[in-house]
Design an enzyme around this catalytic site. Structure first.
Site, PDB file in Angstrom:
ATOM      1  N   GLU A 120       0.843  -1.205   0.000  1.00  5.93           N
ATOM      2  CA  GLU A 120       0.000   0.000   0.000  1.00  5.93           C
ATOM      3  C   GLU A 120       0.877   1.254   0.000  1.00  5.93           C
ATOM      4  O   GLU A 120       0.662   2.205   0.746  1.00  5.93           O
ATOM      5  CB  GLU A 120      -0.970  -0.007   1.184  1.00  5.93           C
ATOM      6  CG  GLU A 120      -1.833  -1.250   1.291  1.00  5.93           C
ATOM      7  CD  GLU A 120      -2.779  -1.477   0.116  1.00  5.93           C
ATOM      8  OE1 GLU A 120      -2.968  -0.560  -0.711  1.00  5.93           O
ATOM      9  OE2 GLU A 120      -3.332  -2.585   0.016  1.00  5.93           O
ATOM     10  N   GLY A 175     -10.583  -0.063   1.603  1.00  2.00           N
ATOM     11  CA  GLY A 175     -11.621  -1.046   1.331  1.00  2.00           C
ATOM     12  C   GLY A 175     -11.154  -2.037   0.289  1.00  2.00           C
ATOM     13  O   GLY A 175     -10.050  -1.926  -0.246  1.00  2.00           O
TER      14      GLY A 175
END
Length: 195
Positions: free
Chosen positions: A90, A175
């Site tokens: 990420e 999400g």
């Protein structure tokens, strides 16, 4: 010379799977790795990297204010063995300063850094971490996935709780499949223009 690598893609392309597989290859050979993930990304639990296909591993959570070069330098000298590679999942959530800190890990500590993340958000805009990585990484690698039409997916749409396309909102909203759908640019544009 060690390098800073950035592997980027849209959602659901397998970035975390590739990261975990690469880290495993090092570990299988008895080499020490450090895995990092944004502290607020707790979808798999705090300080965990997980893939959609079930692979997962512990990671060190980082915050926006953390000095990643300092962290890696301390860990490298903690007596647990030299670090062979640093992996960042990420990576779009890194700050620009943190990207430069990771570049210094490669340049000054001689430890390769492999960062994996999204290139753009649901509005088609670069994340700050991705922008910095695209600018200074030694090697860029596109991880590909496909749109429902079969073309390469390069964009992502964010859905609200009712499945409606969101055009506005905070850039960061963690999400998975329940919230994001990957599309080619044409179908992303179609979805964003829906009435």
């Amino acid at each position: 010379m060690s390098k800073l690598y950035f592997s980027y893609a849209t959602m659901n392309a397998g970035k975390s799977t590739l990261l975990l597989q690469a880290a495993y290859n090092y570990q299988e050979r008895g080499m020490r790795v450090v895995m990092l993930i944004a502290a607020f990304d707790d979808r798999a639990g705090q300080g965990r990297i997980a893939s959609r296909i079930g692979l997962e591993s512990e990671a060190i959570p980082f915050r926006a204010e953390d000095d990643l070069h300092g962290l890696i330098e301390r860990l490298n000298g903690d007596g647990s063995g030299e670090i062979a590679c640093v992996f960042v999942d990420e990576a779009q959530f890194l700050g620009e300063d943190q990207v430069w800190q990771l570049a210094r890990v490669a340049d000054r500590l001689g430890i390769p850094v492999m960062a994996y993340g999204l290139r753009t958000d649901f509005q088609g805009k670069l994340f700050p971490g991705s922008m910095a990585l695209l600018a200074i990484a030694d090697e860029l690698r596109e991880v590909r996935t496909i749109c429902h039409c079969g073309r390469k997916a390069t964009m992502v749409v964010r859905l609200d709780g009712r499945g409606k396309v969101m055009r506005e909102g905070a850039q960061v909203d963690v999400g998975g499949n329940e919230k994001y759908v990957s599309y080619c640019r044409r179908h992303w544009d179609d979805r964003m223009r829906e009435g």
